[in-house]
Design an enzyme around this catalytic site. Structure first.
Site, short mmCIF file in Angstrom:
data_model
loop_
_atom_site.label_atom_id
_atom_site.label_comp_id
_atom_site.label_asym_id
_atom_site.label_seq_id
_atom_site.Cartn_x
_atom_site.Cartn_y
_atom_site.Cartn_z
N ASP A 274 0.82 -1.21 0.00
CA ASP A 274 0.00 0.00 0.00
C ASP A 274 0.85 1.26 0.00
O ASP A 274 1.45 1.61 1.03
CB ASP A 274 -0.92 -0.03 1.22
CG ASP A 274 -1.87 1.16 1.29
OD1 ASP A 274 -2.03 1.85 0.26
OD2 ASP A 274 -2.45 1.39 2.36
N ASP B 173 -2.10 5.33 -5.73
CA ASP B 173 -2.35 4.44 -4.60
C ASP B 173 -2.49 3.01 -5.10
O ASP B 173 -3.42 2.67 -5.84
CB ASP B 173 -3.62 4.87 -3.88
CG ASP B 173 -3.87 4.08 -2.60
OD1 ASP B 173 -3.05 3.20 -2.27
OD2 ASP B 173 -4.89 4.34 -1.94
#
Length: 389
Positions: A90, A278
């Site tokens: 992440d 992201d």
């Protein structure tokens, strides 16, 4: 779980490395829930959790994050000897979180980190807490050897890395294949200001270059898998073309920069936005008005039940365009239309309300499948290369 190749380069008295880490793909839980008619109930539950959340712990808390959107994971190990976990990689967060042996709620059938079984584990007795849309996670901070790559694979070992050993995790762990979250953003974003493992690797001189490159392959038909790889310490020359351009970071917490000129068909915006990329988000997320206009131009219609845009699977209004720095970038229809079953497709963009705080846009899966992203931590910039596959 995939092949990992690693090249060691001897520099002075230290060894630096380039590691290509093959990813594990699984369709996002959001898509599964929409297909099964479960997503409205989840939205109601999520909104209830967010509205009712309160905390008495005096620890730094990250912004609410929803992990129903991710599609890519990777293998890591923690401790000596190795204890294996599959984690979400992440770039939108900065902490490593894995469940510990005290975790019982939502940790059923998960591998749990046994700190007593690791000869290199150092306890800190410092509490931590992170708020997620699916509930709070909390536990204690520890220090141990973290390795990117699973046992039996080539690995990049990062000694003396902070990790959050969770006593409690969010409810999404129950139905998710993930066993942890591996944050790849900057120290400034990390809960309790700990040094994230990737920054620790750079500080120890373990990488050939202080950067990593992400490549997401094209999504296949529903029920089929997709490819992907993170290359730590260098560019990915196997899956990515030359770097088109770099964007200087405007906020070195996330990989945040500016983009302008979002357009599709007859819709053109001249607004300059703060945006982030992201790896844990499979959609584009942006301001309500901008997403509504893009969806209209694409021929998509709003589904109030699932709070998504439906679109004909054969639609093609042309590419979504934007400008980052001095260069123009496009997202083509095959990347912004997501097929959820034989006759149903989604426009892969959803509205987000940031209320004037943080980035206005998240460039998730559709953009990151179109372009490899070079996360240049050392020079605080992000580069973009056309994906070759």
């Amino acid at each position: 779980m995939g092949i990992i190749s690693i090249i060691f380069l001897l520099i002075g008295s230290s060894t630096a490395a380039v590691l290509e880490h093959q990813l594990i793909w699984k369709e996002s839980r959001m898509i599964e829930m929409i297909r099964n008619g479960e997503y409205p109930a989840y939205l109601e539950y999520r909104d209830r959790m967010v509205a009712s959340r309160s905390s008495n712990l005096a620890t730094v808390v990250q912004s609410t994050t929803d992990y129903v959107y991710y599609e890519y994971m990777g293998n890591i190990t923690v401790g000596t000897p190795d204890q294996n976990f599959i984690v979400v990689l992440d770039t939108g967060s900065a902490n490593l979180l894995i469940p510990g042996t005290n975790c019982t709620t939502y940790c059923e059938k998960k591998r749990l980190f046994n700190e007593k079984a690791s000869s290199t584990y150092i306890a800190t007795n410092r509490p931590w807490q992170i708020k997620y849309a699916s509930g709070d996670a909390y536990g204690t901070l520890g220090i141990d050897t973290v390795k990117i790559g699973g046992s039996g694979e080539a690995q990049l070992a990062i000694p003396r890395s902070y990790l959050g050993v969770a006593d409690t995790v969010g409810s999404d762990f129950k139905w998710s294949p993930k066993e942890g979250i591996f944050g790849l953003a900057f120290t400034a974003l990390a809960v309790d200001n700990i040094t994230p493992p990737i920054i620790n690797a750079i500080n120890q001189g373990l990488l050939d270059q202080p950067l990593f490159t992400t490549w997401f392959g094209q999504r296949g038909a529903p029920g089929t898998s997709a490819s992907g790889a993170f290359t730590y310490g260098g560019l990915d020359k196997n899956h990515c073309g030359p770097v088109i351009g770099y964007a200087e970071l405007t906020n070195a917490r996330h990989f945040q920069f500016q983009a302008t000129g979002f357009s599709l068909g007859s819709y053109v915006s001249t607004t300059t936005y703060e945006v982030i990329t992201d790896t844990a988000t499979s959609f584009l997320c942006g301001p309500q008005a901008a997403i509504d206009n893009l969806a209209k131009a694409a021929g998509a219609t709003w589904d109030p039940t699932n709070q998504v845009f439906n679109i004909p699977c054969d639609a093609d209004a042309g590419p979504i365009k934007m400008k980052i720095g001095q260069f123009n970038y496009v997202i083509r229809a095959n990347n912004y239309i997501l097929k959820i079953d034989t006759n149903s497709c989604l426009f892969a963009a959803i509205p987000q309300n940031y209320a004037g705080f943080g980035p206005s846009w998240i460039l998730g899966g559709p953009f990151m499948r179109q372009y490899c992203n070079v996360h240049d931590i050392g020079q605080k910039r992000v580069g973009f290369c056309l994906s070759l596959a």
